[in-house]
Scaffold this motif. Structure first.
Motif, mmCIF file in Angstrom:
data_model
loop_
_atom_site.group_PDB
_atom_site.id
_atom_site.type_symbol
_atom_site.label_atom_id
_atom_site.label_comp_id
_atom_site.label_asym_id
_atom_site.label_seq_id
_atom_site.Cartn_x
_atom_site.Cartn_y
_atom_site.Cartn_z
ATOM 1 N N ALA A 299 13.646 -74.302 25.797
ATOM 2 C CA ALA A 299 13.100 -74.120 27.145
ATOM 3 C C ALA A 299 14.055 -73.341 28.030
ATOM 4 N N SER A 300 15.371 -73.509 27.805
ATOM 5 C CA SER A 300 16.338 -72.820 28.649
ATOM 6 C C SER A 300 16.482 -71.361 28.271
ATOM 7 N N LEU A 301 15.835 -70.946 27.162
ATOM 8 C CA LEU A 301 15.988 -69.583 26.696
ATOM 9 C C LEU A 301 14.662 -68.827 26.728
ATOM 10 N N HIS A 302 13.670 -69.352 27.449
ATOM 11 C CA HIS A 302 12.344 -68.763 27.358
ATOM 12 C C HIS A 302 12.302 -67.340 27.885
ATOM 13 N N GLU A 303 13.255 -66.951 28.719
ATOM 14 C CA GLU A 303 13.255 -65.603 29.246
ATOM 15 C C GLU A 303 13.997 -64.632 28.328
ATOM 16 N N PHE A 304 14.634 -65.146 27.269
ATOM 17 C CA PHE A 304 15.403 -64.273 26.409
ATOM 18 C C PHE A 304 14.484 -63.487 25.482
ATOM 19 N N PRO A 305 14.797 -62.237 25.246
ATOM 20 C CA PRO A 305 13.970 -61.435 24.349
ATOM 21 C C PRO A 305 14.324 -61.691 22.894
ATOM 22 N N LEU B 298 26.399 -63.845 18.574
ATOM 23 C CA LEU B 298 25.347 -64.831 18.347
ATOM 24 C C LEU B 298 25.838 -66.239 18.657
ATOM 25 N N ALA B 299 27.117 -66.491 18.390
ATOM 26 C CA ALA B 299 27.668 -67.824 18.591
ATOM 27 C C ALA B 299 27.952 -68.136 20.055
ATOM 28 N N THR B 300 28.038 -67.114 20.912
ATOM 29 C CA THR B 300 28.470 -67.352 22.290
ATOM 30 C C THR B 300 27.491 -66.909 23.361
ATOM 31 N N PHE B 301 26.594 -65.966 23.059
ATOM 32 C CA PHE B 301 25.795 -65.341 24.115
ATOM 33 C C PHE B 301 24.872 -66.324 24.825
ATOM 34 N N ALA B 302 24.083 -67.070 24.065
ATOM 35 C CA ALA B 302 23.141 -67.996 24.694
ATOM 36 C C ALA B 302 23.864 -69.088 25.463
ATOM 37 N N SER B 303 24.946 -69.611 24.882
ATOM 38 C CA SER B 303 25.716 -70.650 25.553
ATOM 39 C C SER B 303 26.333 -70.132 26.839
ATOM 40 N N ALA B 304 26.825 -68.887 26.811
ATOM 41 C CA ALA B 304 27.422 -68.303 28.007
ATOM 42 C C ALA B 304 26.383 -68.119 29.107
ATOM 43 N N LYS B 305 25.176 -67.713 28.740
ATOM 44 C CA LYS B 305 24.115 -67.537 29.726
ATOM 45 C C LYS B 305 23.770 -68.876 30.378
ATOM 46 N N ASP B 306 23.639 -69.926 29.550
ATOM 47 C CA ASP B 306 23.342 -71.251 30.085
ATOM 48 C C ASP B 306 24.464 -71.735 31.002
ATOM 49 N N TRP B 307 25.695 -71.389 30.651
ATOM 50 C CA TRP B 307 26.851 -71.832 31.432
ATOM 51 C C TRP B 307 26.819 -71.232 32.842
ATOM 52 N N VAL B 308 26.526 -69.922 32.968
ATOM 53 C CA VAL B 308 26.505 -69.315 34.295
ATOM 54 C C VAL B 308 25.344 -69.860 35.118
ATOM 55 N N GLU C 232 24.123 -73.026 34.798
ATOM 56 C CA GLU C 232 24.517 -74.379 35.177
ATOM 57 C C GLU C 232 25.463 -74.379 36.365
ATOM 58 N N HIS C 233 26.292 -73.355 36.468
ATOM 59 C CA HIS C 233 27.215 -73.236 37.602
ATOM 60 C C HIS C 233 26.573 -72.539 38.796
ATOM 61 N N GLN C 234 25.251 -72.266 38.677
ATOM 62 C CA GLN C 234 24.445 -71.725 39.763
ATOM 63 C C GLN C 234 24.962 -70.375 40.265
ATOM 64 N N GLY D 143 16.746 -67.545 34.075
ATOM 65 C CA GLY D 143 15.660 -66.662 33.675
ATOM 66 C C GLY D 143 15.758 -65.264 34.259
ATOM 67 N N SER D 144 16.677 -65.041 35.221
ATOM 68 C CA SER D 144 16.807 -63.715 35.810
ATOM 69 C C SER D 144 17.665 -62.828 34.913
ATOM 70 N N TRP D 145 17.454 -61.512 35.047
ATOM 71 C CA TRP D 145 18.265 -60.601 34.246
ATOM 72 C C TRP D 145 19.701 -60.554 34.731
ATOM 73 N N ALA D 146 19.950 -60.924 35.990
ATOM 74 C CA ALA D 146 21.331 -61.041 36.463
ATOM 75 C C ALA D 146 22.060 -62.138 35.687
ATOM 76 N N ALA D 147 21.344 -63.226 35.415
ATOM 77 C CA ALA D 147 21.940 -64.315 34.630
ATOM 78 C C ALA D 147 22.209 -63.873 33.200
#
Length: 341
Positions: free
Chosen positions: A17-23, A222-232, A234-236, A241-245
């Motif tokens: 669910a947290s990656l639904h905007e990812f292509p 692959l090991a870091t990209f999705a986690s890094a996106k979620d991290w930024v 979470e820190h608001q 879901g935005s492309w800035a994120a």
């Protein structure tokens, strides 16, 4: 990875669910009639779309690739502080390229870069799509392993184009020249000259550095990209879901990828660009390990990290642009497909 190695699928264990905007293509895609995965596109189509997306991103990030190549060849096999430095940092290096070669100099080797991105990314997406359809990515570590293998195969196929790209991007005025100058007149002339002098094997010179470069970069991303996106998110820092994120996640992930991939990138550039004997044997390096040892002993361990700033600044934007273009192209194809039974 071109650089360009990009993330292709969600990291296992991260909520979808947290990656639904990812292509990203879904982890499991059941087949429908005609061999096309339900809700997706066939691997052959992914080949074309991945190649197109990589080329579109390359047009915008090629100037940093030119700078990276010059920085990595600067002071080759010379102790630090003993050689002139026409290129000092990314921004000043961009200025030095413009002064020596004009604004067009920032796009040196663009045709070869486009060919490389098309071949490497097309094959990489094609192989990964097949691995996904076979269900390999559902196993622990399968996503990373599939990405690394797909990247290695893509790097091998695209190696001749990367060889010519490196030669053309290194060419410049003698006053600011770094590394060996091959003096090709054009991309076609470069391929013809290399083939005429050294045959088919000569076109794959330096591939021993390219394969681990892309494999390591692809696996690390692959090991870091999705986690890094979620991290930024979470820190608001940015809205989820935005492309800035996504861009911010790519830049955060880029730290890990740049640290792990840059040594392989430096070695790859040196192996590709070195002068060779009449029989095609390198005059400076005998192979991957010899190149690593020579750089470490003569330039210090930091010599393996030359151009890391350009590598890092290129990674995030190139990854996001590749994913964005690929996603948009896939949507266009999916909307044109007839609904399944």
């Amino acid at each position: 990875m071109a650089a360009g190695a990009g993330a292709l699928a969600p990291v296992p264990g991260v909520p979808s669910a947290s990656l639904h905007e990812f292509p990203y293509p879904p982890q499991t895609r059941p087949r429908v009639s005609g061999g096309s995965p339900a809700g997706g596109v066939p691997p052959a189509t992914d080949l074309v779309l991945g190649a197109t997306a990589g080329c579109l991103a390359c047009v915008l990030t090629n100037p940093l690739e030119v700078v990276k190549t010059r920085l990595q060849l600067q002071g080759e096999l010379q102790p630090p502080g003993t050689y002139p430095r026409p290129y000092r940092g990314v921004l000043r290096a961009l200025g030095a390229v413009c002064r020596a070669d004009g604004l067009r100099g920032l796009q040196k080797g663009l045709a070869a870069s486009l060919l490389y991105q098309g071949l490497m990314n097309g094959v990489r997406f094609y192989c990964y799509s097949h691995a996904e359809d076979a269900g390999w990515t559902r196993y622990p570590g399968g996503t990373v392993a599939a990405g690394a293998i797909a990247g290695a195969v893509g790097a091998f196929v695209g190696s001749p184009a990367y060889l010519v790209k490196t030669h053309l991007q290194a060419q410049t005025l003698s006053s600011v020249a770094v590394g060996h100058q091959h003096n090709h007149e054009s991309i076609s002339g470069a391929f013809e000259s290399i083939y005429r002098q050294h045959g088919v094997a000569g076109l794959w010179r330096g591939v021993t550095g390219a394969v681990p470069r892309v494999a390591v970069g692809s696996a690390a991303q692959l090991a870091t990209f999705a986690s890094a996106k979620d991290w930024v998110c979470e820190h608001q820092w940015f809205r989820e879901g935005s492309w800035a994120a996504v861009l911010a996640g790519g830049m955060v992930s880029g730290v890990a990828v740049a640290v792990t991939m840059t040594p392989f990138d430096v070695v790859s550039t040196r192996l590709y660009n070195q002068p060779v004997d009449a029989d095609g044997t390198g005059k400076l390096y005998r192979g991957f390990l010899d190149c690593v040892l020579q750089i470490s002993s003569k330039e210090g361990l930091l010599g393996l990290y030359k151009g890391i700033g350009a590598v890092y600044l290129r990674l995030g934007p190139h990854t996001v642009l590749s994913l964005f273009f690929w996603d948009e192209l896939r949507k266009m194809v999916q909307h044109q497909q007839p609904p399944g039974p």
